[in-house]
Design a protein around this motif. Structure first.
Motif: not given
Length: 755
Positions: A4-11, A154-161, A729-731, A735-744
């Motif tokens: 599994y990997k992280k997907i973010i719900a638009f709603l 006062s909280r991080t805005t780092t793009l990953w994690g 997930d990381y810098g 972390t983006y391109l891996n999500t479009i790999l084949p075979d699950y």
């Protein structure tokens, strides 16, 4: 084995500050992509396909179209046309044809000799992905009007994690923070970033301005946890809660700098492969009642890593091929976890051995994949180790987990509230700003509720949609409190299903039922497997008007994204020369990812703009403009597609258009308006050759089950969906391109109906 990997719900993120996540399917072997499997889909997008356009040899659907006009409802009769074995074969063939160029380019990037070359080649790979037309980028989070009681920085805005979901150090005021003070705080944050001085400055600034600091925060939550085991999930609806219950090795602070947490320091070997962490001593594990159960030791990180790989809940992909021996253990090639490169050298010394020198590894350790697990407590709950082993009672509810973080959960009422109280045994309690954290449930059906909740203090901050902005203008709060929120790394997309099998929701066949017949579905399948058709659909969506339905005309471009990986996510550290369509092209040190991606797209003759060098005060950006909407190009592409489809017996006319199902949340006026804008713009730009069927989902869960919750592509109940996205997930761009790999292996590949 599940992967599994992280997907973010638009709603969940359209109105609120944060959102939800879900996972995906099963891991098998990645298929080989060879030149002889690539079709006209791999040619320049300026050229037309020679056939129906990328339909795979042997795909059953191609032999069924035109035989007879089967009027059986697709929801009843389509399941007879496929089985799991043929679906796997179809998915592999379609992936090779549609995404072969991307896959080949990405593999080349993974073999790069240095980091800058890796980034440049990954930008080329993403260009090929976008040119395939499997999705159109839509928006990111933020960039819209907001009101808050929480001080920026006062909280991080780092793009990953997932450190952005940690609240213990947030500065929160009793009063709403004025827009001019938000601006002043932001300016000072930019000035002090990296000094470690901002937090105390901001606290004193707020006090001097007459604000009253409080030790509680009220968050608008749209989804409850499904599991309480943070190592068995990649769903943000789970992790956004659970990350507040434990500490990791390091944590990003409000200045986006990594600070020691459970680790006090670490060293790296000369070859860059071995990371050795010295742990903080005396940190306690407690149960939900605050009773001590053990001390946090290095072996708990070993236990956590093994349990994470055993659970296969969506985190294991992060260490697959990164930590030595992880791939073999995940794939079941070995059951001996001692062969995996995570060791407790002693009680307070932890060692990770990597497969190679991986420069971005430190950015990974703040994600929940590296969370500790109290071995003694886990086993006491009946938890076992080994793939397929039972976790016993561990993670079944808030009372069956061990805590070592700033908060304990004292109360949970489903679809109502989650109440966190400060952990009295927390190692850093004296520096903890918040003592109470409350997640209040919002179902989003009432467009006014969040705004009234903000004024009442039930919610301490949120982005505002059009209705809420109008309310703020009427009561005088707009000019005083509203500011434009910051954008971030999440990319929401309009996903195109190229191999649809489901025509009703997998969890409830009475929900989101398509009105298409089997014959209609067959026609759509062939059309969606044609690249010209997909590009027509992607470029026919008036994305700005679509976005304006949520947040208004004056901010409709602010959070619009034109690429998958944000264009400024990384930049080159050194000059790099790569091949762009046979021409050696040099990119100077400092060049952003998006600029290289645009160079490849331009060279390929694809009339889309993913990078504007004039944005962000001349620094450039992939956000803030619409580089995709192109009705003229859409008309050209749909004409080419219609000609190709006619050759295989699919007549596409205004009287007999290709039907595309779009599920939408009909219980919300905002989402209903968005769906209608998409329908109108697509049908207009394609001269009616594409018909958008709006499939009503009266409850938000029904919408999510149609095209967000499915764990496999065969369960995606939509031809086009617009309610999910991806956050990093990381810098590193992988972390983006891996999500479009084949075979699950790629999480988001299921969103296009494959694997």
């Amino acid at each position: 084995m599940k992967k599994y990997k992280k997907i973010i719900a638009f709603l969940a993120t359209a109105t609120l500050v944060a959102g939800s996540l879900a996972g995906c399917g099963n891991k098998t072997t990645v298929p080989t992509v060879s030149d002889d499997t690539q079709s006209s889909s791999d040619a320049s997008v300026a050229e037309s396909s020679e056939s129906a356009g990328e339909t795979a040899t042997g795909v059953a659907i191609s032999t069924l179209v035109g035989v007879e006009e089967d009027t059986t409802p697709a929801a009843e009769g389509y399941s007879a046309l496929w089985d799991a074995e043929s679906y796997q074969a179809e998915s592999s063939e379609l992936y090779n044809m549609i995404l072969g160029d991307f896959y080949s380019a990405y593999q080349k990037a993974l073999e790069a000799e240095n980091v800058s070359e890796r980034y440049a080649l990954m930008a080329v790979a993403e260009a090929k992905m976008l040119e395939s037309g499997i999705f159109v980028p839509l928006t990111t989070r933020g960039g819209v009007y907001a009101i808050t009681r929480q001080a920026p920085g006062s909280r991080t805005t780092t793009l990953w994690g997932n450190d952005e979901d940690r609240y213990h150090n947030a500065l929160v005021t009793e009063e709403l923070i004025a827009a001019e003070d938000v601006a002043e705080l932001r300016a000072k944050l930019a000035e002090l970033r990296g000094t470690g001085e901002y937090h105390e400055w901001a606290k004193q600034y707020l006090i001097d301005k007459g604000y009253t600091l409080k030790d509680s925060y009220n968050y608008p939550n749209t989804s409850d946890p499904v599991t309480w085991d943070v190592l068995a999930t990649s769903s943000r609806s789970d992790t956004s809660v659970l990350v507040n219950l434990y500490d990791g090795l390091y944590e990003y602070d409000g200045e986006n700098q990594q600070q020691p947490a459970l680790a006090e320091s670490y060293t790296v070997s000369d070859d860059g492969k071995v990371y050795t962490f010295k742990l903080r001593q005396g940190v306690k594990w407690v149960d939900s009642q605050g009773r001590e159960v053990d001390e946090v030791k290095a072996d708990d990180f070993v236990a956590g890593m093994q349990h994470m790989m055993d659970a296969m809940g969506g985190l294991e992909y992060l260490v697959d091929g990164v930590i030595e021996g992880a791939t073999e253990y995940i794939n079941g090639e070995t059951t001996d976890f001692s062969t995996v490169g995570v060791k407790a050298v002693d009680d307070y010394t932890l060692e990770y051995t990597l497969t190679d020198d991986i420069p971005y590894f430190p950015t990974m350790i703040s994600y929940s994949v590296f969370a500790p697990l109290s071995r003694s407590y886990y086993e006491g709950q009946g938890g076992q180790f080994g793939q397929g082993a039972s976790a016993g009672q561990y993670g079944t509810d808030k009372d069956h987990i061990a805590y070592c973080g700033p908060f304990l959960i004292t109360s949970f009422t489903e679809k109502n509230s989650i109440v966190f109280k400060a952990n009295p045994s927390y190692w850093n309690a004296e520096n903890q700003e918040l003592k109470t954290l409350t997640f209040n449930y919002e179902d989003l059906t009432d467009a006014t509720k969040i705004y009234t909740d903000i004024l009442a203090g039930t919610v301490d901050g949120a982005n505002l949609d059009t209705a809420q902005v109008e309310m703020a203008k009427k009561d005088g709060n707009f000019d005083k409190y509203c500011y434009i929120s910051s954008t971030e790394g999440t990319t929401f997309c309009g996903w195109l299903n190229v191999n649809r099998k489901a025509f009703a929701n997998f969890n409830d066949a009475s929900k989101a039922v398509s009105e298409k017949t089997v014959y209609d579905a067959q026609r759509t399948a062939l059309a969606m497997q044609n690249r010209d058709f997909r590009l027509a659909l992607c470029t026919a969506i008036d994305r700005a008007s679509h976005n304006a339905q949520r947040f208004g005309e004056d901010v409709k471009y602010n959070n619009m994204r034109n690429s998958y990986t944000p264009g400024n996510f990384v930049f080159l550290d050194e000059d790099v020369t790569i091949d762009i369509n046979g021409t050696p092209t040099t990119f100077a040190a400092g060049t952003y990812f998006g600029e290289i991606e645009q160079a490849q797209i331009t060279a390929d003759g694809f009339p889309v703009t993913v990078w504007d060098p004039t944005k962000e005060e001349g620094a450039g950006s992939s956000d803030g403009f619409d580089g995709w909407y192109n009705p003229e190009f859409a008309k050209e592409e749909i004409t080419k597609a219609a000609e190709a489809l006619k050759e295989v017996g699919v007549e596409v006319t205004a009287e007999n258009p290709v039907q595309i199902d779009l599920p939408y949340f009909s219980g919300s006026e905002v989402y209903t308006n968005r769906a209608n804008v998409l329908k109108q713009s697509v049908e207009s730009a394609t001269d009616g050759l594409i018909q958008i069927n709006l499939v009503q989902c009266e409850a938000s869960d029904d919408w999510s089950y149609a095209s967000y919750y499915p764990q496999a592509g065969s369960d995606f109940n939509a031809d086009i969906s617009d309610n999910s996205g991806w956050g990093p997930d990381y810098g590193d761009p992988s972390t983006y391109l891996n999500t479009i790999l084949p075979d699950y292996a790629g999480c988001m590949t299921k969103c296009i109906g494959l694997f």
